[in-house]
Design a protein around this motif. Structure first.
Motif, PDB file in Angstrom:
ATOM      1  N   HIS A   1      -2.238  -3.307  -3.499  1.00 42.39           N
ATOM      2  CA  HIS A   1      -2.482  -4.582  -4.170  1.00 42.39           C
ATOM      3  C   HIS A   1      -2.412  -5.705  -3.150  1.00 42.39           C
ATOM      4  O   HIS A   1      -1.765  -5.587  -2.114  1.00 42.39           O
ATOM      5  CB  HIS A   1      -1.505  -4.815  -5.332  1.00 42.39           C
ATOM      6  CG  HIS A   1      -0.182  -5.367  -4.928  1.00 42.39           C
ATOM      7  ND1 HIS A   1       0.885  -4.575  -4.595  1.00 42.39           N
ATOM      8  CD2 HIS A   1       0.244  -6.640  -4.792  1.00 42.39           C
ATOM      9  CE1 HIS A   1       1.915  -5.339  -4.274  1.00 42.39           C
ATOM     10  NE2 HIS A   1       1.552  -6.601  -4.375  1.00 42.39           N
TER      11      HIS A   1
ATOM     12  N   HIS B   1       0.863  -1.179   0.000  1.00 37.37           N
ATOM     13  CA  HIS B   1       0.000   0.000   0.000  1.00 37.37           C
ATOM     14  C   HIS B   1       0.897   1.225   0.000  1.00 37.37           C
ATOM     15  O   HIS B   1       1.866   1.276   0.746  1.00 37.37           O
ATOM     16  CB  HIS B   1      -0.896  -0.010   1.233  1.00 37.37           C
ATOM     17  CG  HIS B   1      -1.912   1.094   1.256  1.00 37.37           C
ATOM     18  ND1 HIS B   1      -2.752   1.284   2.308  1.00 37.37           N
ATOM     19  CD2 HIS B   1      -2.236   2.066   0.370  1.00 37.37           C
ATOM     20  CE1 HIS B   1      -3.549   2.310   2.077  1.00 37.37           C
ATOM     21  NE2 HIS B   1      -3.245   2.805   0.894  1.00 37.37           N
TER      22      HIS B   1
ATOM     23  N   ILE C   1      -5.566  -5.018  -7.757  1.00 41.09           N
ATOM     24  CA  ILE C   1      -4.882  -3.734  -7.677  1.00 41.09           C
ATOM     25  C   ILE C   1      -5.944  -2.645  -7.613  1.00 41.09           C
ATOM     26  O   ILE C   1      -6.814  -2.556  -8.492  1.00 41.09           O
ATOM     27  CB  ILE C   1      -3.976  -3.511  -8.902  1.00 41.09           C
ATOM     28  CG1 ILE C   1      -2.958  -4.650  -8.998  1.00 41.09           C
ATOM     29  CG2 ILE C   1      -3.285  -2.162  -8.812  1.00 41.09           C
ATOM     30  CD1 ILE C   1      -2.240  -4.712 -10.321  1.00 41.09           C
TER      31      ILE C   1
ATOM     32  N   THR D   1      -6.417   1.462  -7.363  1.00 41.45           N
ATOM     33  CA  THR D   1      -5.846   2.805  -7.455  1.00 41.45           C
ATOM     34  C   THR D   1      -6.964   3.766  -7.076  1.00 41.45           C
ATOM     35  O   THR D   1      -8.087   3.667  -7.616  1.00 41.45           O
ATOM     36  CB  THR D   1      -5.360   3.090  -8.892  1.00 41.45           C
ATOM     37  OG1 THR D   1      -4.447   2.052  -9.269  1.00 41.45           O
ATOM     38  CG2 THR D   1      -4.652   4.421  -8.969  1.00 41.45           C
ATOM     39  N   TYR D   2      -6.712   4.712  -6.172  1.00 42.19           N
ATOM     40  CA  TYR D   2      -7.796   5.544  -5.668  1.00 42.19           C
ATOM     41  C   TYR D   2      -7.366   6.999  -5.499  1.00 42.19           C
ATOM     42  O   TYR D   2      -6.173   7.321  -5.406  1.00 42.19           O
ATOM     43  CB  TYR D   2      -8.333   5.003  -4.344  1.00 42.19           C
ATOM     44  CG  TYR D   2      -7.332   5.030  -3.220  1.00 42.19           C
ATOM     45  CD1 TYR D   2      -7.239   6.140  -2.385  1.00 42.19           C
ATOM     46  CD2 TYR D   2      -6.485   3.964  -2.991  1.00 42.19           C
ATOM     47  CE1 TYR D   2      -6.320   6.173  -1.353  1.00 42.19           C
ATOM     48  CE2 TYR D   2      -5.569   3.986  -1.970  1.00 42.19           C
ATOM     49  CZ  TYR D   2      -5.486   5.104  -1.151  1.00 42.19           C
ATOM     50  OH  TYR D   2      -4.570   5.130  -0.133  1.00 42.19           O
TER      51      TYR D   2
ATOM     52  N   LYS E   1      -2.476   3.664  -3.929  1.00 42.55           N
ATOM     53  CA  LYS E   1      -2.593   2.414  -4.674  1.00 42.55           C
ATOM     54  C   LYS E   1      -2.248   1.285  -3.710  1.00 42.55           C
ATOM     55  O   LYS E   1      -1.315   1.403  -2.923  1.00 42.55           O
ATOM     56  CB  LYS E   1      -1.625   2.430  -5.855  1.00 42.55           C
ATOM     57  CG  LYS E   1      -1.650   1.205  -6.724  1.00 42.55           C
ATOM     58  CD  LYS E   1      -0.680   1.393  -7.892  1.00 42.55           C
ATOM     59  CE  LYS E   1      -0.679   0.219  -8.814  1.00 42.55           C
ATOM     60  NZ  LYS E   1       0.203   0.426  -9.969  1.00 42.55           N
TER      61      LYS E   1
ATOM     62  N   SER F   1       0.383   5.669  -0.258  1.00 41.40           N
ATOM     63  CA  SER F   1      -0.582   6.749  -0.284  1.00 41.40           C
ATOM     64  C   SER F   1       0.138   8.053   0.022  1.00 41.40           C
ATOM     65  O   SER F   1       1.114   8.073   0.772  1.00 41.40           O
ATOM     66  CB  SER F   1      -1.679   6.489   0.757  1.00 41.40           C
ATOM     67  OG  SER F   1      -2.670   7.479   0.693  1.00 41.40           O
TER      68      SER F   1
ATOM     69  N   THR G   1      -4.067  10.463  -2.847  1.00 45.57           N
ATOM     70  CA  THR G   1      -3.956   9.486  -3.926  1.00 45.57           C
ATOM     71  C   THR G   1      -3.223   8.276  -3.383  1.00 45.57           C
ATOM     72  O   THR G   1      -2.366   8.391  -2.503  1.00 45.57           O
ATOM     73  CB  THR G   1      -3.187  10.055  -5.142  1.00 45.57           C
ATOM     74  OG1 THR G   1      -1.884  10.435  -4.718  1.00 45.57           O
ATOM     75  CG2 THR G   1      -3.908  11.240  -5.743  1.00 45.57           C
TER      76      THR G   1
END
Length: 132
Positions: free
Chosen positions: A45, A31, A55, A57-58, A43, A33, A41
């Motif tokens: 997995h 992780h 995966i 992505t946020y 990501k 961030s 933002t």
């Protein structure tokens, strides 16, 4: 108290990440961030039990909320089920021995008939001596 207009304070900037890989136990996830105080933002997995990697992505902020894109890598694999084998049914084993025979007889006495420890008593009722 006003319900019509909410006020948000700017968040604190941050940046972090971590990763775990343990092939023996089948663990693989990470992780990361970061934020400038307004927009987050990130990501992450994770290895799924079916063998795929998920995966995500946020982005997140106070106006659009949390928005994520989810993707998968690899192909799901499911193991063939094993064939059922009932547990073996064993009976009790036959004894491999008989009743033991005694290895001794009756013991001989360790003593004889005891000898008397006294003689014959003297008579007590004799004739009294004359008293003149």
């Amino acid at each position: 108290m006003s319900y019509g207009h909410e006020k948000y304070e700017k968040g604190m900037p941050f940046d972090f990440n971590y990763e775990v890989k343990d092939h023996y136990k089948g663990l693989d996830y990470s992780h990361n961030s970061n934020s400038d105080g307004n927009l987050v933002t990130g990501k992450y997995h994770v290895l799924l039990p079916d063998g795929r990697t998920q995966i995500v992505t946020y982005t997140a902020d106070h106006y659009k909320g949390y928005q994520a894109e989810v993707a998968y890598e690899g192909e799901a694999k499911y193991p063939e089920p094993g064939h059922y084998k009932p547990a073996p049914s064993y009976g009790h084993p036959a004894p491999a021995y008989g009743t033991p025979a005694p290895s001794y007889g009756h013991p001989a006495p360790a003593y004889g008939t005891p000898a008397p420890s006294y003689g014959h008593p003297a008579p007590v009722n004799g004739h009294p001596a004359p008293a003149y």
